[in-house]
Design a protein around this motif. Sequence first.
Motif, PDB file in Angstrom:
ATOM      1  N   GLU A 105      11.631   7.744 -15.853  1.00 23.53           N
ATOM      2  CA  GLU A 105      10.684   6.691 -16.207  1.00 23.53           C
ATOM      3  C   GLU A 105      10.263   5.965 -14.932  1.00 23.53           C
ATOM      4  OE1 GLU A 105      12.061   4.062 -19.267  1.00 23.53           O
ATOM      5  OE2 GLU A 105      10.734   2.442 -18.638  1.00 23.53           O
ATOM      6  N   ASP A 106       8.968   5.794 -14.744  1.00 17.83           N
ATOM      7  CA  ASP A 106       8.456   5.163 -13.526  1.00 17.83           C
ATOM      8  C   ASP A 106       7.517   4.029 -13.901  1.00 17.83           C
ATOM      9  OD1 ASP A 106       7.627   4.464 -11.042  1.00 17.83           O
ATOM     10  OD2 ASP A 106       6.806   6.418 -10.489  1.00 17.83           O
ATOM     11  N   ASN A 107       7.925   2.826 -13.579  1.00 19.30           N
ATOM     12  CA  ASN A 107       7.117   1.645 -13.891  1.00 19.30           C
ATOM     13  C   ASN A 107       6.325   1.141 -12.695  1.00 19.30           C
ATOM     14  OD1 ASN A 107       8.100   1.477 -16.597  1.00 19.30           O
ATOM     15  ND2 ASN A 107       9.994   0.571 -15.833  1.00 19.30           N
ATOM     16  N   THR A 108       6.294   1.920 -11.621  1.00 20.07           N
ATOM     17  CA  THR A 108       5.571   1.475 -10.426  1.00 20.07           C
ATOM     18  C   THR A 108       4.098   1.861 -10.538  1.00 20.07           C
ATOM     19  OG1 THR A 108       6.117   3.511  -9.262  1.00 20.07           O
ATOM     20  CG2 THR A 108       7.610   1.655  -8.988  1.00 20.07           C
ATOM     21  N   PRO A 109       3.186   0.934 -10.313  1.00 21.01           N
ATOM     22  CA  PRO A 109       1.757   1.253 -10.404  1.00 21.01           C
ATOM     23  C   PRO A 109       1.288   2.069  -9.204  1.00 21.01           C
ATOM     24  CG  PRO A 109       2.051  -1.017  -9.695  1.00 21.01           C
ATOM     25  CD  PRO A 109       3.414  -0.488 -10.007  1.00 21.01           C
ATOM     26  N   THR A 110       0.212   2.804  -9.403  1.00 18.99           N
ATOM     27  CA  THR A 110      -0.388   3.528  -8.283  1.00 18.99           C
ATOM     28  C   THR A 110      -1.388   2.645  -7.543  1.00 18.99           C
ATOM     29  OG1 THR A 110      -2.004   4.451  -9.828  1.00 18.99           O
ATOM     30  CG2 THR A 110      -0.073   5.797  -9.325  1.00 18.99           C
ATOM     31  N   LEU A 122       0.819  -1.219   0.000  1.00 19.67           N
ATOM     32  CA  LEU A 122       0.000   0.000   0.000  1.00 19.67           C
ATOM     33  C   LEU A 122       0.853   1.270   0.000  1.00 19.67           C
ATOM     34  CD1 LEU A 122      -2.658  -1.072   2.677  1.00 19.67           C
ATOM     35  CD2 LEU A 122      -2.828  -1.264   0.175  1.00 19.67           C
ATOM     36  N   LEU A 123       2.149   1.152   0.289  1.00 17.25           N
ATOM     37  CA  LEU A 123       3.047   2.310   0.348  1.00 17.25           C
ATOM     38  C   LEU A 123       3.612   2.562  -1.049  1.00 17.25           C
ATOM     39  CD1 LEU A 123       4.839   1.382   3.697  1.00 17.25           C
ATOM     40  CD2 LEU A 123       3.197   3.245   3.357  1.00 17.25           C
ATOM     41  N   THR A 124       2.835   3.229  -1.887  1.00 15.89           N
ATOM     42  CA  THR A 124       3.167   3.334  -3.310  1.00 15.89           C
ATOM     43  C   THR A 124       3.780   4.672  -3.723  1.00 15.89           C
ATOM     44  OG1 THR A 124       0.917   4.093  -3.802  1.00 15.89           O
ATOM     45  CG2 THR A 124       1.329   1.712  -3.913  1.00 15.89           C
ATOM     46  N   ALA A 125       3.925   5.613  -2.810  1.00 13.98           N
ATOM     47  CA  ALA A 125       4.418   6.945  -3.180  1.00 13.98           C
ATOM     48  C   ALA A 125       5.877   6.897  -3.611  1.00 13.98           C
ATOM     49  CB  ALA A 125       4.245   7.917  -2.019  1.00 13.98           C
TER      50      ALA A 125
END
Length: 236
Positions: free
Chosen positions: A165-170, A142-145
Amino acid sequence: MGGPNVGQPGVGQPGGGGGPYEQAFGEHSGGGTPPEGPPSSGARRQPPRKRSTVLMGVGAVAALVLAVGAPTADRYLFYKSGRPTPTLQVVQPGQAGTLEHVSWKAAIENMAPPQGTKHNTPDKQWLKITVTRTANDQEGSLLTAKPELSLHDAKDRSWHVEVYEDNTPTDPHKVGQPYTLVALAVVPADVAPQVELHLQPDVLYKMNTPTKDLMKPLTEEEKAKTARQDTFVFRR
């Protein structure tokens, strides 16, 4: 503590005109901009916005070009006076650092200057920074920031870093699955082999927090976490 300069005076300062990145974002205003301060201790951060990878890449390079200049000593000291001293956790080369249910790894490598930039002289070096994050359990998912990133040398001079480039989902992250983001930086060539990444995770914002709760006062535990400013230092 090192000197007050961010970067080195006269190194990497943009000139007028320039390539498409400089032209697209207007002329450099002079002095650069220090990183933003920490969020107010009275509220949580706003949720991050997801942007197109292509637009993020172009914008990141342009923003980095505009931030290459060195702030004045007065601006730097004013900026530092409003931030608590971070709690540093050293991570050895190739290893991961873990905080609040999330593990982090980082790697730095030299890269060629992006096409169109004027910052391609021998006294400057572009760096590509790859950060990998992995949620260790449901809480960590849940800590996605995004984390705060900066480069520092042995004298504690720091250089601006821009996420390219950011491949991390929200959405919630899958437990155990690594996600990557790529960032860029420009540093003086003589310190390029030495600079280390400082990474400060956001340990408060959770992606499932209702909007109405984002401005609620922090609990005592959350205030303590904010005050610690836990930051990883990735050795090279």
